[in-house]
Design a protein around this motif. Structure first.
Motif, PDB file in Angstrom:
ATOM      1  N   UNK A 108       0.413   7.467 -13.543  1.00  0.00           N
ATOM      2  CA  UNK A 108       1.758   8.022 -13.755  1.00  0.00           C
ATOM      3  C   UNK A 108       2.143   9.036 -12.681  1.00  0.00           C
ATOM      4  N   UNK A 109       1.146   9.723 -12.088  1.00  0.00           N
ATOM      5  CA  UNK A 109       1.475  10.698 -11.030  1.00  0.00           C
ATOM      6  C   UNK A 109       2.059  10.001  -9.803  1.00  0.00           C
ATOM      7  N   UNK A 110       1.927   8.657  -9.745  1.00  0.00           N
ATOM      8  CA  UNK A 110       2.446   7.907  -8.597  1.00  0.00           C
ATOM      9  C   UNK A 110       3.855   7.378  -8.863  1.00  0.00           C
ATOM     10  N   UNK A 111       4.441   7.771  -9.994  1.00  0.00           N
ATOM     11  CA  UNK A 111       5.827   7.417 -10.255  1.00  0.00           C
ATOM     12  C   UNK A 111       6.022   6.154 -11.077  1.00  0.00           C
ATOM     13  N   UNK A 112       4.960   5.648 -11.696  1.00  0.00           N
ATOM     14  CA  UNK A 112       5.125   4.513 -12.602  1.00  0.00           C
ATOM     15  C   UNK A 112       5.020   5.053 -14.031  1.00  0.00           C
TER      16      UNK A 112
ATOM     17  N   UNK B 199      -2.576  14.609  -2.562  1.00  0.00           N
ATOM     18  CA  UNK B 199      -2.143  14.976  -3.910  1.00  0.00           C
ATOM     19  C   UNK B 199      -0.836  14.257  -4.252  1.00  0.00           C
ATOM     20  N   UNK B 200      -0.482  14.265  -5.554  1.00  0.00           N
ATOM     21  CA  UNK B 200       0.701  13.531  -6.022  1.00  0.00           C
ATOM     22  C   UNK B 200       1.980  13.975  -5.323  1.00  0.00           C
ATOM     23  N   UNK B 201       2.105  15.264  -4.991  1.00  0.00           N
ATOM     24  CA  UNK B 201       3.351  15.776  -4.407  1.00  0.00           C
ATOM     25  C   UNK B 201       3.431  15.510  -2.902  1.00  0.00           C
ATOM     26  N   UNK B 202       2.333  15.050  -2.289  1.00  0.00           N
ATOM     27  CA  UNK B 202       2.315  14.835  -0.836  1.00  0.00           C
ATOM     28  C   UNK B 202       3.035  13.531  -0.456  1.00  0.00           C
ATOM     29  N   UNK B 203       3.572  13.510   0.763  1.00  0.00           N
ATOM     30  CA  UNK B 203       4.167  12.274   1.260  1.00  0.00           C
ATOM     31  C   UNK B 203       3.064  11.231   1.429  1.00  0.00           C
ATOM     32  N   UNK B 204       3.383   9.975   1.113  1.00  0.00           N
ATOM     33  CA  UNK B 204       2.413   8.894   1.337  1.00  0.00           C
ATOM     34  C   UNK B 204       3.180   7.604   1.640  1.00  0.00           C
ATOM     35  N   UNK B 205       2.606   6.704   2.429  1.00  0.00           N
ATOM     36  CA  UNK B 205       3.300   5.446   2.724  1.00  0.00           C
ATOM     37  C   UNK B 205       3.460   4.636   1.430  1.00  0.00           C
ATOM     38  N   UNK B 206       4.545   3.888   1.363  1.00  0.00           N
ATOM     39  CA  UNK B 206       4.850   3.106   0.159  1.00  0.00           C
ATOM     40  C   UNK B 206       3.724   2.115  -0.177  1.00  0.00           C
TER      41      UNK B 206
END
Ligand SMILES: [Fe+2]
Ligand SMILES: [Fe+2]
Length: 329
Positions: free
Chosen positions: A103-107, A37-44
């Protein structure tokens, strides 16, 4: 816009050990087939790959409105006009779902639109081909939306949940798009004149090969694919999807009564699939690189639409400011 924070703590505050633990947990979740999910940690790298793929997908949806949009005023009957209008509007909606998922990925929407308009971002090469006749609209539904369904159904199980959820809605509408195209062609082939049947065959001849290119370069020349498969973003390889598409189209072409323009196309009993001729990858790379028949026209139309719509965006922002002031008062 609903851009969300992706990380619970700034990177520099975490130790390398903590990073390794996060990575390990992420890998385990992917291996277990869990959704991220969008709030979970994920590798760059995972995040960047998704931003690139989802924004390219969103751009393809809205640029894809242009070739068929050209025919809304020239549809042969009221029924066909209403169907085409609804279909082109759906594509705009697909663009919206997908920009929102990216957009949920910060762009931001502005960043993505800017990348499209400056030519930095890519979109599907297929939309750089012209729609010369009404039969092209039918063939786009049959072959282009048909190829899109093949590509997109596996994305409903993509490991990034907001993308997967968007794709479930998109795929339902794509199947209507494919059927309306096929139905328009079938009407021309079974009830039309010899000239109309020739028009359908001509459109099939022009769109067949570009449709096969929609699945992307061969697996051997698609180095990012392996990583995307490991991350569960991609579930089926380019070549496998292309083969499934060819096999499905052969029977559909027979029912229509059109010939697929490939003399090498034939059933291979041992493989249980059709063999087909070589794809002109030089043409593919040329069109992706900006030198297709309509690249300049498509980009110019998008930029003009953006500029013409500036007053709508400004008015909406002013309205929203006034509304929140009123609410605060
Ligand atoms: Fe679409
Ligand atoms: Fe579609």
């Amino acid at each position: 816009m609903y851009t969300q924070a992706m990380d619970t703590a700034p990177k520099e505050e975490r130790s390398a050990l903590e990073d390794a633990a996060l990575q390990q947990r992420f890998d385990a979740r992917i291996d277990a087939g869990e959704f991220i999910e969008a709030k979970d940690w994920m590798p760059e790298h995972y995040r960047k790959t998704l931003v690139r793929q989802i924004s390219q997908h969103a751009h393809s949806e809205i640029v894809g409105m242009l070739p068929e949009g050209n025919w809304i005023t020239r549809a042969p009957t009221l029924k066909r006009k209403a169907i085409l209008l609804a279909k082109v509007q759906d594509e705009g909606g697909h663009g919206l779902y997908l920009y929102a998922a990216a957009e949920t990925l910060g762009t931001s929407r502005d960043q993505m639109i800017d990348a499209l308009h400056s030519g930095k971002a890519k979109y599907s090469s297929i939309f750089n081909y012209p729609t010369l006749t009404w039969a092209d609209v039918g063939v786009i539904g049959w072959l282009v939306d048909g190829a899109a369904i093949m590509n997109q159904v596996p994305l409903c199980r993509c490991s990034y949940a907001p993308y997967a959820r968007a794709m479930v809605r998109v795929c339902r509408e794509e199947s209507f798009h494919q059927r309306q195209g096929y139905d328009a062609l079938l009407t021309m082939m079974t009830q039309g004149t010899a000239a109309q049947r020739a028009m359908v065959q001509d459109a099939v001849d022009r769109w067949w090969w570009p449709s096969l290119m929609m699945f992307g370069p061969p697996d051997a020349e698609s180095p990012n694919s392996a990583q995307s498969m490991r991350w569960g973003i991609k579930r089926i390889s380019n070549d496998e999807l292309r083969q499934k598409f060819v096999d499905a189209c052969v029977d559909q072409a027979k029912v229509l009564g059109v010939t697929l323009p490939d003399p090498a196309l034939k059933w291979n009993e041992a493989r249980g699939s059709h063999d087909f001729g070589a794809i002109d990858w030089d043409e593919f790379w040329r069109v992706v690189g900006g030198d297709g028949p309509c690249n300049c026209e498509r980009l110019a139309a998008r930029v003009a639409a953006w500029e013409d719509g500036a007053w709508v965006r400004e008015a909406a922002l002013v309205h929203e400011r006034k509304r929140s002031l009123k609410e605060a008062a």
